[in-house]
Design a protein around this motif. Structure first.
Motif, PDB file in Angstrom:
ATOM      1  N   LYS A 197      -3.094  12.185   7.710  1.00 29.84           N
ATOM      2  CA  LYS A 197      -1.944  11.449   8.224  1.00 29.84           C
ATOM      3  C   LYS A 197      -1.182  10.677   7.145  1.00 29.84           C
ATOM      4  CE  LYS A 197      -4.011  10.931  12.828  1.00 29.84           C
ATOM      5  NZ  LYS A 197      -4.401   9.976  13.891  1.00 29.84           N
ATOM      6  N   LYS A 198      -1.452  10.976   5.884  1.00 22.63           N
ATOM      7  CA  LYS A 198      -0.717  10.351   4.782  1.00 22.63           C
ATOM      8  C   LYS A 198       0.250  11.364   4.173  1.00 22.63           C
ATOM      9  CE  LYS A 198      -3.078   6.448   4.879  1.00 22.63           C
ATOM     10  NZ  LYS A 198      -2.461   5.136   5.175  1.00 22.63           N
ATOM     11  N   GLN A 199       1.289  10.865   3.513  1.00 21.98           N
ATOM     12  CA  GLN A 199       2.277  11.743   2.882  1.00 21.98           C
ATOM     13  C   GLN A 199       2.055  11.885   1.387  1.00 21.98           C
ATOM     14  OE1 GLN A 199       6.067  10.022   4.060  1.00 21.98           O
ATOM     15  NE2 GLN A 199       6.166  11.343   5.858  1.00 21.98           N
ATOM     16  N   GLY A 210      -3.063   8.468  -2.162  1.00 25.11           N
ATOM     17  CA  GLY A 210      -3.163   7.012  -2.192  1.00 25.11           C
ATOM     18  C   GLY A 210      -4.218   6.508  -3.142  1.00 25.11           C
ATOM     19  N   THR A 221       1.337   7.541  -4.710  1.00 30.23           N
ATOM     20  CA  THR A 221       1.986   6.250  -4.522  1.00 30.23           C
ATOM     21  C   THR A 221       1.928   5.478  -5.838  1.00 30.23           C
ATOM     22  OG1 THR A 221      -0.072   5.147  -3.883  1.00 30.23           O
ATOM     23  CG2 THR A 221       1.227   6.185  -2.113  1.00 30.23           C
TER      24      THR A 221
END
Length: 288
Positions: free
Chosen positions: A85-87, A90, A120
């Motif tokens: 569910k992350k783009q 991280g 990120t």
């Protein structure tokens, strides 16, 4: 498939090949290409070269290390994956990778870590720590569509290779486009309504390479306009002369600072739509 097949018979290919043949490939490599498939394939080939056990030309393609690398089952090649569910990759995924870095290789001479998704800013800062003092026998391969998405501190500790075969042609076309759009934005800044400026800035789209070049030119225009404001020498192009005529000195200084901040935001992998909105709002405020 060889590096030559992937990135063409280019100067970049010859540079990388010379480094791999002499066993001098840096511990951290960044592969830049607007074609994601190209950079991913090149990263896999470099990983294969790194683990190959041949004493001759690598990859040999026949040793167990090469075969496992080709089928993505080599225990010493670690592909950093985005969490559910992350783009972007991280800080958690990078910390997990760092913990693994201190475990000795299982079968190959080195352990290879491939990061082929966007990171990120926090993840890049975490990566920086291991790049500064990497363990022995560890190599990092990072891919990106544009090096402007990579923090300067990470870039300074890595070897950057731009894989585009048509790099010169692309660069020439990009420079022309950037100049035209920068002039258009500069001409929109002095206008009383915000819509022309927003329409012009929105033309940057999602192209961060173009945006970086455009902001570089706007910063240059602003500095020249400020200089004209003090010296009154004349002879500047129309868009610069108009900035000098319509904006106060304080507003020109603010424009320089806002544009510099926009460049920093680009380097931190910001959302382009939010950046465009923020930039226009800041310019509007600076005029009051």
């Amino acid at each position: 498939m060889s590096l030559k097949d992937i990135i063409g018979d280019s100067e970049v290919c010859r540079q990388i090949t010379a480094l791999t043949d002499s066993r001098r490939l840096p511990h951290a490599v960044i592969l830049e290409s607007r074609e994601k498939v190209q950079s991913k394939t090149a990263a896999k080939e470099l990983a294969k070269i790194s683990v190959c056990s041949s004493e001759g030309i690598r990859p040999c393609g026949v040793c167990s290390n090469c075969i496992k690398a080709e089928h993505d089952i080599h225990p010493d090649i670690y592909y950093v994956k985005i969490a559910d569910k992350k783009q972007n990759v991280g800080v958690g995924e990078i910390r997990e990778m760092i913990s693994d870095c201190y475990i000795k290789p299982n079968e190959a001479p080195v352990k290879v870590y491939v990061i082929d998704d966007k990171m990120t800013a926090e993840a890049q800062n975490a990566l920086l720590k291991i790049l500064e003092e990497p363990p022995q026998n560890v190599r990092f391969i990072i891919t990106c569509e544009s090096s402007t998405a990579i923090l300067k501190t990470v870039l300074s500790r890595s070897a950057l290779f731009k894989l585009r075969e048509d790099n010169k042609k692309y660069g020439d076309e990009l420079d022309v486009k950037a100049e035209e759009l920068a002039v258009e934005i500069a001409e929109a800044i002095p206008k009383n309504t915000e819509m022309p400026l927003l329409a012009s800035v929105s033309k940057l789209g999602k192209d961060k390479v173009l945006a970086q070049k455009v902001f570089e030119r706007i910063s240059e225009y602003s500095s020249l306009a400020l200089e004209e404001k003090f010296l009154h020498e004349g002879g500047q192009p129309k868009h610069i002369a108009e900035l000098a005529r319509t904006l106060r000195k304080k507003s020109l200084v603010s424009l320089i600072n806002v544009t510099s901040q926009a460049q920093k935001m680009l380097a931190q992998n910001c959302n382009m739509n939010l950046l465009a909105t923020w930039y226009c709002a800041q310019i509007r405020q600076s005029r009051h």
